[in-house]
Design a protein around this motif. Structure first.
Motif, PDB file in Angstrom:
ATOM      1  N   THR A  94       0.849  -1.178   0.000  1.00  0.00           N
ATOM      2  CA  THR A  94       0.000   0.000   0.000  1.00  0.00           C
ATOM      3  C   THR A  94       0.886   1.231   0.000  1.00  0.00           C
ATOM      4  O   THR A  94       2.058   1.165   0.357  1.00  0.00           O
TER       5      THR A  94
ATOM      6  N   GLY B  19       1.057   3.905   1.888  1.00  0.00           N
ATOM      7  CA  GLY B  19       1.647   4.301   3.164  1.00  0.00           C
ATOM      8  C   GLY B  19       2.832   3.437   3.527  1.00  0.00           C
ATOM      9  O   GLY B  19       3.878   3.917   3.961  1.00  0.00           O
TER      10      GLY B  19
ATOM     11  N   LYS C 112      -2.147   7.406   6.346  1.00  0.00           N
ATOM     12  CA  LYS C 112      -1.672   6.050   6.004  1.00  0.00           C
ATOM     13  C   LYS C 112      -0.240   5.825   6.499  1.00  0.00           C
ATOM     14  O   LYS C 112       0.088   4.771   7.041  1.00  0.00           O
TER      15      LYS C 112
ATOM     16  N   THR D  98      -7.550  -0.627   4.303  1.00  0.00           N
ATOM     17  CA  THR D  98      -6.563  -0.162   3.324  1.00  0.00           C
ATOM     18  C   THR D  98      -5.256  -0.945   3.338  1.00  0.00           C
ATOM     19  O   THR D  98      -4.461  -0.821   2.408  1.00  0.00           O
TER      20      THR D  98
END
Lengths: 325, 387
Positions: A18, A20, A272, B188
């Motif tokens: 991801t 982040g 993030k 996420t």
């Protein structure tokens, strides 16, 4: 079109992590490179310890680090494995050597394999390095600190990443800039080198129980072409394999305070990144308005108090280059 | 695989990625650790964990009784190697060799080591064969034969295989450990672990509920994981603690005084880097392939433990649970929840569960300082150590 395909390949790489997480890895890489520069060492020879390593007040513990050999496979991180030993390799080299017949020994030669074998055996499984942990603990409080601020900017991809990646939506991808500022404040910093015990040190009381066992000159002689078969030297000299690395110095710091500050127009991305830092994202991110734009700032501190020294990293050198530089 | 197992695999992968990034660990080495012995109390417990060969997986449910042991693997390899003859000493001595052997058999020194044997030889040679006194180097060399030495000390250890660090050192390291924290947002976070050393393998199945296993817990797990979960982890003390097989006497550590060194790394180096019968004894059942080949028993070793103390884990679920579910979950809290299992009251830990008006769960597990937990293991592939 070529540029477009290049970017697509880049994005596909990014989908493994991801944004982040990826950005955090980029920052650790930047921290590694910057710290190496400020320490005045090559980033190639400097490795960061993983997680956090307390400096133990034990000479045996320290010698185990200097004795360990590993191959370079973990990027900017130090692999602390201790299954492969420099002492054992040196023993192996000596064992494979041919002692020179006594009648041929040049008594003026200070680099004799015969003598090296005898002194190695005489150490009788008590193999020291030439420095002790007390010397490190005595030196550290007298050492200067290391203070610097380093700034950089990274570009990252925002939310579009989570949509299916096709050429069609490639143009919709947003690149966001993050200004990164790292302030490093080590109250004390010392890079502590040690070598296998080669010359008697009568002033070191701890080392009185040990006898010198290592001969740098013979070590180089055995690794050079000629005395030993190539197969015996292979683990050290085979260019087709990753080099075997030996720790030559410990990078130690005390009274540590590292502050990371990130600025971006995207709060989402800072949130993030904040997940991987020792901060509460709700409290660590502030905002202000600059040139009619909202700028978000994420601040994270990492610290360790004085009197609690940490092993920040180590310096490594390929084993075949140890005493040739 | 059931829906709840699938969900836990995904959650474990997300947790792995979050922990690796948040704690600054290498995804080429780290493995999540769970199971018996997560709180080692003795050096023996600690060494058992270092002795276990990590499976190829980003997570490992450790069971000491089932673990493939490094010490046994090392012994299998050691006994499969050619001891090797060293004729340099005999050649050097020439006609005097027989006389020396006769004398030596009647005057074997104790302790038997290179220094004492050399002394016996020098004394004998001075009187009986002054011209051969230079052969002491060749004699000494024979005594540092790594294979012979390795066999001798392994047998001398008598099945007691120590590592070079003890539980006291781990406690000292933890006392000076740094505080760390990170959070995981399952909405996420990436569950892709193909970039890790295990190439996407995740074998150790972790349940969300420590007392789970029944259908009701599977359903609850599925419900929990189908909605968003936020996990916040903080560790007051965290350290990475490395150790290696005991190879050299450490007379300064009283805890190691009853153990003797048993490991010689150059044996593994020799065995790994040479596949032919100059090193491997063809008459023995263990071959290079059986040891180090694609299905070999020794692929990797445990390098270091990542240990934390003073742990707080807060899990917030967006799923809504009815009163019955809430009762079941609250009852399960006594054993703790993934990713931190510890029975309430034992090991200084406690778990509390609350539900808001909409039935959303917040579970907090706290473990006071003095109750260290192993979070994971750093493993090293043998190819990266004996390149």
């Amino acid at each position: 079109m070529n540029k477009c395909l290049y970017c697509l390949a880049f994005l596909l790489l990014f989908t493994k992590l991801t944004y982040g997480q990826q950005d955090n890895n980029v920052m650790i890489s930047y921290w590694h490179k910057t710290l190496a520069q400020r320490l005045g060492v090559s980033p190639k020879s400097f490795k960061l310890t993983q997680g956090g390593t307390t400096l133990l007040r034990s000479t045996a513990w320290m010698w185990d680090i200097f004795n360990a050999i590993t191959a370079d496979t973990t990027g900017y991180y130090y692999n602390p494995d201790q299954h492969n030993s420099f002492i054992a390799y040196y023993n192996s080299l000596l064992f494979q050597s041919k002692p020179i017949p006594f009648s041929n020994v040049d008594l003026a030669d200070s680099c004799q394999v015969n003598t090296a074998i005898t002194r190695f055996a005489a150490a009788n499984n008590q193999y020291a390095w030439d420095k002790t942990i007390d010397q490190l603990f005595a030196r550290l409080p007298l050492s200067p600190g290391l203070h610097f601020t380093a700034d950089t900017m990274i570009r990252t991809i925002t939310d579009q990443l989570f949509k299916p990646i096709t050429i069609a939506n490639y143009l919709g991808i947003t690149i966001t800039k993050i200004n990164v500022s790292i302030t490093c404040d080590f109250g004390r910093q010392y890079t502590f080198a040690a070598q296998p015990y080669a010359n008697l040190d009568p002033n070191n009381i701890f080392l009185q129980n040990y006898s010198p066992w290592f001969s740098p000159c013979v070590y180089n002689k055995l690794l050079a072409p000629g005395l030993l078969a190539k197969a015996v030297r292979a683990p050290f000299i085979n260019a087709a394999r990753p080099p075997l690395l030996v720790c030559t110095a410990l990078v130690v710091a005390d009274s540590i305070n590292v502050c990371l500050e990130l600025q971006s127009t995207s709060k989402t991305i800072l949130v993030k990144i904040a997940h991987y830092l020792p901060v509460n994202p709700d409290k660590a991110i502030t905002s202000n308005i600059v040139n009619k734009k909202v700028i978000y700032t994420l601040t994270a501190n990492s610290s360790s108090p004085a009197g609690n020294p940490q092993l920040i990293g180590v310096l490594l050198l390929p084993a075949n280059l140890l005493y040739t530089l | 695989m059931s829906a709840s197992s699938d969900a836990m695999q995904t959650l474990s992968a997300q947790w792995y990625n979050a922990m690796v990034t948040g704690l600054q660990l290498s995804d080429q080495q780290f493995q999540l650790f769970q199971g018996t012995g997560t709180t080692p109390k003795t050096s023996q417990d600690l060494w058992s964990i270092f002795n276990a060969v990590p499976p190829k997986s980003i997570n490992n449910f450790y069971d000491p009784s089932q673990a493939n042991s490094f010490a046994s693997d090392y012994n299998l390899i050691l006994t499969s190697l050619v001891t090797g003859n060293d004729s340099d000493f005999q050649n050097c001595m020439g006609d005097y060799y027989g006389q020396w052997i006769t004398y030596f058999k009647a005057n074997v020194p104790s302790p038997f080591n290179a220094a004492t044997v050399s002394t016996v030889f020098n004394t004998w040679a001075m009187i009986n064969a002054p011209s051969q006194s230079g052969c002491v180097s060749a004699l000494t060399k024979a005594l540092i034969n790594p294979v012979m030495y390795a066999n001798t000390i392994f047998q001398g250890a008598n099945g007691n295989y120590a590592w070079n660090q003890t539980i006291d050192a781990l406690q000292t390291a933890l006392n000076g450990g740094q505080s760390k924290s990170f959070t995981l947002d399952t909405a996420t976070a990436s569950s892709d672990i193909s970039h890790t050393w295990a190439n996407g393998s995740a074998s150790g199945l972790f349940d969300f509920f420590s007392i789970g296993g029944g259908a009701s817990y599977d359903n609850l797990t599925t419900k929990l994981t189908s909605a968003n979960i936020n996990i916040s982890a903080s560790y007051q003390k965290l350290t990475t603690f490395a150790a290696g097989p005991y190879a050299q006497t450490n007379s300064n550590n009283p805890a190691l005084s009853s153990y003797s060194p048993w490991y010689v790394s150059s044996i593994l180096a020799l065995a790994y880097t040479t596949q032919d019968n100059t090193v491997w004894n063809n008459a023995k059942p263990v071959t290079w392939d059986k040891a180090f080949g694609p299905a070999g028993f020794l692929q990797r070793m445990a390098t270091a433990l990542v240990v934390a103390d003073g742990i707080t884990i807060t899990t917030v679920s967006s799923a809504s649970f009815n009163t019955s579910d809430q009762t079941t979950i609250t009852a399960a809290a006594s054993g703790g929840f993934w990713p931190f299992f510890s029975a309430s009251g034992s090991g200084g830990s406690s778990t509390t569960v609350t539900f808001d008006d909409q039935g959303r769960m917040t579970a907090t597990t706290k473990s006071a300082l003095g109750n260290p937990q192993i979070l994971g293991v750093l493993q090293s592939p043998i190819s990266s150590i004996f390149s």
